[in-house]
Write an enzyme that holds these catalytic residues in place. Structure first.
Site, PDB file in Angstrom:
ATOM      1  N   LYS A   1       0.836  -1.194   0.000  1.00 46.02           N
ATOM      2  CA  LYS A   1       0.000   0.000   0.000  1.00 46.02           C
ATOM      3  C   LYS A   1       0.873   1.246   0.000  1.00 46.02           C
ATOM      4  O   LYS A   1       1.885   1.304   0.711  1.00 46.02           O
ATOM      5  CB  LYS A   1      -0.914   0.003   1.235  1.00 46.02           C
ATOM      6  CG  LYS A   1      -1.888  -1.185   1.271  1.00 46.02           C
ATOM      7  CD  LYS A   1      -2.882  -1.128   0.130  1.00 46.02           C
ATOM      8  CE  LYS A   1      -3.957  -2.189   0.284  1.00 46.02           C
ATOM      9  NZ  LYS A   1      -4.934  -2.152  -0.828  1.00 46.02           N
TER      10      LYS A   1
ATOM     11  N   ASP B   1      -0.265   0.035  -4.522  1.00 49.94           N
ATOM     12  CA  ASP B   1      -1.697   0.347  -4.562  1.00 49.94           C
ATOM     13  C   ASP B   1      -1.946   1.624  -3.769  1.00 49.94           C
ATOM     14  O   ASP B   1      -1.731   1.654  -2.561  1.00 49.94           O
ATOM     15  CB  ASP B   1      -2.474  -0.831  -3.947  1.00 49.94           C
ATOM     16  CG  ASP B   1      -3.987  -0.634  -3.991  1.00 49.94           C
ATOM     17  OD1 ASP B   1      -4.434   0.426  -4.477  1.00 49.94           O
ATOM     18  OD2 ASP B   1      -4.706  -1.551  -3.550  1.00 49.94           O
TER      19      ASP B   1
ATOM     20  N   HIS C   1      -9.904  -8.311  -8.240  1.00 49.59           N
ATOM     21  CA  HIS C   1      -9.711  -7.821  -6.873  1.00 49.59           C
ATOM     22  C   HIS C   1     -10.239  -8.812  -5.838  1.00 49.59           C
ATOM     23  O   HIS C   1     -11.392  -9.250  -5.928  1.00 49.59           O
ATOM     24  CB  HIS C   1     -10.464  -6.481  -6.742  1.00 49.59           C
ATOM     25  CG  HIS C   1     -10.594  -5.986  -5.338  1.00 49.59           C
ATOM     26  ND1 HIS C   1     -11.800  -5.952  -4.660  1.00 49.59           N
ATOM     27  CD2 HIS C   1      -9.673  -5.494  -4.477  1.00 49.59           C
ATOM     28  CE1 HIS C   1     -11.607  -5.442  -3.456  1.00 49.59           C
ATOM     29  NE2 HIS C   1     -10.337  -5.166  -3.312  1.00 49.59           N
TER      30      HIS C   1
HETATM   31 MG   LIG Z   1      -6.759  -2.235  -4.332  1.00 54.24          MG
END
Ligand SMILES: [Mg+2]
Length: 387
Positions: free
Chosen positions: A184, A213, A315
């Protein structure tokens, strides 16, 4: 023969009953992404699922599910109670027609959104049942282009994890045979994001793929500037750099980068995906079957993606997406999360960077005792075998 008679000649089987369950699966260590870092959301501590089990008169069963995060679990369960009776007495093989019926019944709620996520649980249960009738894993029922799909791990690389914890999580995933690590980014402190990327590059370089991400937390200028800075790192993709429905912005950004852009996880209709793909906004579509209304619309997005020659990296929900990604002829990734594992008796086989198609028919999944224990609310419509 009239038209009505012709379309009724499919199978003699009929849907006898449904069990609708609202399951709340806690996440042992709540996780934070950039939406938490920017103060927009709180850490994610549980996944709410709508599980649909279908029994047919001929004794077959199907099990499917959809999910929601943070809000809407009880709403999905309530909507399922309302629309479920439409399926009773119908031929479970006519999935497209049943999907259409459920979509028209919920038409006033809009195309997509919670309506699509509710329909997805029914739709996936119908596909599970149909593949079970054929006696094969769903991936094979759909044409199985490949027997195994490259897999990357996300769950060890959220923003609450320290750099040592990230390294440890990545090493554990690599030791398990996982082929990529996604981390992330998108924090307000850009320098901290860069420190974390550099630290993980040291672990993954020459070994497995690395992805980042940003969870929609960059503005267009921030996304361009940050993405240019990391464009030379050889990342497999940069995910959700912009707001989920900024199709134009994604298209303009992607045109300026060598690294593919991945997005689409938040979209809940085929029309939204068509707009994103037409804008050139993704090198990988991250279409999510439970969010878009199930496998029926997912297959339509897969066709759009193939035509556009982009990759498919669905996802979340590897338990369903392994079967769909296995059927896609282009580049694929599946996302590994162990969050839903306690809900099923089976475990997916991982090795050499891939998840293998499970052997069992349908999804190859059986609801576990833990899933029953995590069920908040159950509602039976029609006739279901006792648990
Ligand atoms: Mg994502």
């Amino acid at each position: 023969m009239t038209r009505a008679e012709r379309i009724s000649v499919t199978t003699t089987d009929r849907i006898a009953g449904l069990r609708l369950s609202h399951v709340v699966q806690p996440i042992a260590k709540p996780v934070s992404d950039a939406k938490v870092a920017t103060g927009r959301q709180s850490p994610l501590a549980a996944v709410d699922l709508l599980v649909v089990e279908i029994a047919s008169e001929q004794g077959l069963t199907g099990m499917g599910f959809s999910y929601t995060l943070r809000a809407g679990g009880t709403a999905l369960a309530a909507l399922a109670r309302e629309i479920g009776p439409l399926l009773i007495g119908e031929d479970p093989n006519r999935i497209s027609w049943l999907w259409d019926r459920l979509a028209w019944r919920t038409n006033s709620l809009g195309e997509g959104g919670a309506a699509a996520q509710c329909i997805a649980a029914f739709d996936s249960a119908l596909w599970d049942l149909k593949a079970k009738r054929a006696g094969m894993p769903l991936a094979h029922f759909l044409g199985a282009y490949r027997e195994a799909v490259p897999v990357y791990n996300t769950s060890g690389q959220y923003l609450q994890a320290t750099i040592p914890e990230m390294r440890e999580g990545a090493e554990a995933a690599i030791a398990r045979g996982i082929g990529g690590i996604k981390m992330k980014v998108g924090q307000p402190d850009r320098a901290e994001d860069m420190r974390r990327i550099e630290a993980l590059c040291e672990v993954t370089a020459g070994r497995v793929a690395l992805m980042v991400d940003a969870n929609q937390q960059w503005s267009r200028p921030q996304a361009l500037s940050f993405s240019r800075e990391i464009d030379g790192l050889g990342l497999a993709f940069i995910e959700e750099p912009l707001a989920a429905r900024d199709h134009e912005g994604h298209g303009a950004l992607a045109a300026q980068l060598a690294t593919p852009v991945a997005t689409g996880e938040m979209l809940t209709s085929v029309a939204e995906h068509r707009a994103l793909i037409r804008a050139g906004g993704c090198g990988f579509t991250q279409v999510d079957a439970p969010r878009i209304g199930g496998i029926t619309p997912f297959l339509k997005v897969m066709a759009l993606a193939e035509e556009a020659r982009i990759g498919l990296a669905p996802h979340f929900v590897m338990e369903q997406h392994i079967h769909l990604a296995a059927a896609y002829p282009g580049e694929v990734w599946v996302e590994h999360f162990d969050w839903l594992e306690p809900l099923f008796d089976e475990r997916l086989a991982i090795g050499d960077g891939c998840i293998h198609i499970p052997d069992g028919p349908g999804f190859g999944l059986t609801l576990s005792g833990e899933a029953r224990a995590a069920t908040r609310d159950t509602h039976v419509i029609g006739s279901m075998p006792a648990l």
